[in-house]
Design an enzyme around this catalytic site. Structure first.
Site, short mmCIF file in Angstrom:
data_model
loop_
_atom_site.label_atom_id
_atom_site.label_comp_id
_atom_site.label_asym_id
_atom_site.label_seq_id
_atom_site.Cartn_x
_atom_site.Cartn_y
_atom_site.Cartn_z
CG ASP A 189 -2.13 0.85 1.24
OD1 ASP A 189 -1.81 2.04 0.94
OD2 ASP A 189 -3.37 0.40 1.58
CB THR A 230 -6.71 2.21 0.35
OG1 THR A 230 -5.47 3.00 0.75
CG2 THR A 230 -6.44 0.84 0.68
CG ASN A 247 -10.53 4.91 1.14
OD1 ASN A 247 -10.68 3.90 0.49
ND2 ASN A 247 -9.42 5.45 1.67
CE1 TYR A 272 -5.03 -5.21 6.70
CE2 TYR A 272 -6.15 -3.58 8.21
CZ TYR A 272 -4.95 -3.87 7.41
OH TYR A 272 -4.05 -3.04 7.55
CG ASP A 290 -1.02 4.00 3.04
OD1 ASP A 290 -1.15 4.88 2.07
OD2 ASP A 290 -1.86 4.22 3.86
CG HIS A 305 -0.86 8.48 5.17
ND1 HIS A 305 -1.62 9.43 4.53
CD2 HIS A 305 -1.40 7.21 4.91
CE1 HIS A 305 -2.51 8.74 3.59
NE2 HIS A 305 -2.30 7.63 3.56
CG ASP A 330 -2.98 1.41 -2.78
OD1 ASP A 330 -1.86 1.61 -2.50
OD2 ASP A 330 -3.91 1.24 -1.61
CG HIS A 331 -2.63 5.17 -3.36
ND1 HIS A 331 -1.70 5.49 -2.33
CD2 HIS A 331 -3.61 4.38 -2.55
CE1 HIS A 331 -1.96 4.88 -1.24
NE2 HIS A 331 -3.27 4.44 -1.35
CG HIS A 340 -3.20 8.17 -0.99
ND1 HIS A 340 -4.23 7.44 -1.00
CD2 HIS A 340 -2.53 7.78 0.45
CE1 HIS A 340 -4.40 6.70 0.06
NE2 HIS A 340 -3.27 6.95 0.88
P1 AMP Z 1 -6.00 5.01 3.05
O1 AMP Z 1 -6.82 5.73 4.09
O2 AMP Z 1 -6.55 4.99 1.66
O3 AMP Z 1 -4.65 5.54 3.21
O4 AMP Z 1 -6.00 3.61 3.62
C1 AMP Z 1 -5.08 2.67 4.12
C2 AMP Z 1 -5.36 2.04 5.17
O5 AMP Z 1 -6.47 0.94 4.87
C3 AMP Z 1 -4.26 1.30 5.75
O6 AMP Z 1 -3.96 1.76 7.21
C4 AMP Z 1 -4.90 -0.15 6.23
O7 AMP Z 1 -4.62 -0.27 7.53
C5 AMP Z 1 -6.44 0.11 6.02
N1 AMP Z 1 -6.84 -1.17 5.23
C6 AMP Z 1 -6.11 -2.13 4.29
N2 AMP Z 1 -6.67 -2.98 4.09
C7 AMP Z 1 -7.95 -3.09 4.83
C8 AMP Z 1 -8.90 -4.03 4.96
N3 AMP Z 1 -8.97 -4.90 4.17
N4 AMP Z 1 -10.17 -3.71 5.79
C9 AMP Z 1 -9.76 -2.77 6.59
N5 AMP Z 1 -8.81 -1.68 6.62
C10 AMP Z 1 -7.97 -1.79 5.67
ZN ZN Z 2 -3.63 2.59 0.03
ZN ZN Z 3 -3.02 5.85 2.58
#
Ligand code: AMP
Ligand code: ZN
Ligand code: ZN
Length: 423
Positions: A45, A80, A101, A176, A212, A216, A257-258, A359
């Site tokens: 990620d 994500t 998200n 998860y 990731d 952040h 993913d990004h 992102h």
């Molecule tokens: P973002 O807010 O787009 O940066 O999302 C990244 C976060 O998504 C990471 O910190 C992960 O802990 C969380 N994540 C990844 N896969 C899963 C999943 N299958 N279920 C819930 N949370 C997840």
């Molecule tokens: Zn991500």
């Molecule tokens: Zn992220």
């Protein structure tokens, strides 16, 4: 009893006295099993494409040299959940329905999709590759992936008790849990592959979040982020060495993913200065903002948003530029504002100074470009490929699994077709 002890003693002695065994039992050990290659889809990620050029990823760089690599365009928005679902369905978020998200659906008033939502209602618009594979008799296993805990194709009932009715998941899957360490995740995959052929998966997903998380917190250019990149690379090294030890050939498809862009509270657009907050409900904030006017206030919201702004552009859902391939899904809010890369949209001005990374920006921004590395017996070494869109990854996986291509996908396998030994 004496006889039993004698027999036990004979058993224990057996391995030590091969010279006394009949000739047939002394022959060479049984030939090692010839294993069919497994396809392993790995997501790191937030691994920005150019992290691979930092000289801190010996394992990923070795795989790139043995196979293929590219800077991959994520789908819009570069978040994500939308992108992980694109990677396994071959559809852009506008078509697969995981449009952010966090979002709402007019068909479910009062409910909000979050990263914890596992009701198939949110996910059913596009079939993930593990379901396609299972339907074709190919056993699959998911060591985390957004959506992998969903009973895909089924539906959720609340009464008499909450449960999923129908639907399919991978034969093996895990709920998860961020606390499961990367090394434990690799160990779980290797344990699945230790099984006898009949219950061994032929498609596996594996997910890592540390890059990731660091991106952040510290931003894309920081020693902590480099440490997380090096850590993820060592997890890949562990996976490769354990596969080798097991004698398990694998086609590895390693993606992100990004990417990640540096952000600062000093680069914030305060939305309350642009439009009176009493006129709208605010959904997402950050690299983009989603805005729903309150009843009878749409004209005022439109007048405030649909004009030039510094570091931000807003559209009506249906007027989002076609190149973003986003805007027809009713789950997208009626007004959508996108910040310039590295800026952020907030409800009000920030009160403390902070910097880090984010992102969700324009998917054509170089900072949003994502990792792609693939290597294995089915992939000819071809070095760095021209950039392609991540909707093409699911078609590649179909080729690796000898599954027919989908007729309604948004991408295709054109970037890879000449490079596959299976074609
Ligand atoms: P973002 O807010 O787009 O940066 O999302 C990244 C976060 O998504 C990471 O910190 C992960 O802990 C969380 N994540 C990844 N896969 C899963 C999943 N299958 N279920 C819930 N949370 C997840
Ligand atoms: Zn991500
Ligand atoms: Zn992220």
């Amino acid at each position: 009893m004496k006889r039993f002890l004698l027999q036990l003693g004979a058993c224990l002695a057996l391995p030590l006295s091969a010279a006394s065994l009949p000739a047939a039992a002394q022959s060479a050990p049984p030939a090692a099993e010839v294993r069919t290659p497994v396809t392993i889809l790995v997501s790191i990620d937030g691994f920005r494409a150019d992290y691979l050029d930092r000289g801190i990823t010996p394992n990923l760089s070795a795989l790139a040299a043995q196979g293929i690599s590219a800077s991959m365009h994520p789908a819009f928005p570069s978040k994500t959940f939308p992108n992980h679902w694109t990677l396994v369905t071959g559809k852009v978020p506008d078509h697969h329905g995981i449009v952010a998200n966090r979002f709402e659906d007019p068909a479910r008033p009062g409910e909000v999709f979050t990263m914890a939502s596992d009701d198939p209602f949110w996910w059913n618009a596009a079939e993930p590759i593990w379901v396609t594979a299972e339907k074709a008799g190919i056993r699959t296993a998911t060591m985390f992936w957004p959506g992998s805990n969903v009973a895909w194709g089924g539906h959720h009932v609340k009464k008499p008790w909450a449960e999923d009715v129908g639907g399919m998941r991978a034969s093996d899957w895990q709920q998860y849990n961020q606390a499961v360490t990367p090394v434990q995740r690799v160990a779980a995959v290797i344990d699945w592959l230790r099984r006898p052929a009949a219950t061994r998966p032929r498609l596996v997903t594996l997910y890592f979040d540390q890059v990731d998380t660091a991106g952040h917190r510290y931003g894309p250019v920081d020693p902590h982020t480099d440490a997380a990149i090096a850590d993820a690379d060592s997890d890949i090294g562990l996976l490769v060495s354990q596969l080798r030890e097991l004698g398990q050939p694998a086609n590895l498809v390693i993606v992100a993913d990004h990417g990640m862009a540096a952000t600062s509270s000093e680069r914030t657009i305060a939305l309350d200065k642009v439009a009176d907050p009493k006129l709208y409900e605010l959904g997402d904030t950050g690299p983009f903002a989603t805005i729903t006017p309150v009843k009878d206030k749409e004209a005022m919201v439109a007048a405030a948003l649909l004009k030039p702004h510094d570091h931000m552009q807003c559209w009506r859902r249906q007027d989002i530029p076609a190149r973003l391939r986003y805007g027809s899904n009713p789950r997208i809010a009626p007004y959508f504002c996108l910040a310039e890369t590295g800026w952020g949209i907030a409800a009000t001005a920030p009160t403390k100074v902070e910097s880090g990374g984010s992102h969700g920006f324009d998917n054509a921004a170089p900072e949003m470009a994502a990792l792609f590395v693939a290597a294995g017996p089915a992939i000819r070494p071809a070095g760095k490929l021209p950039a392609f869109d991540n909707v093409d990854v699911a078609p590649l996986l179909r080729d690796l699994l000898a599954l027919p291509q989908a007729s309604d996908g948004d991408g295709d396998d054109a970037p890879f077709r000449p490079l596959l030994t299976t074609k």
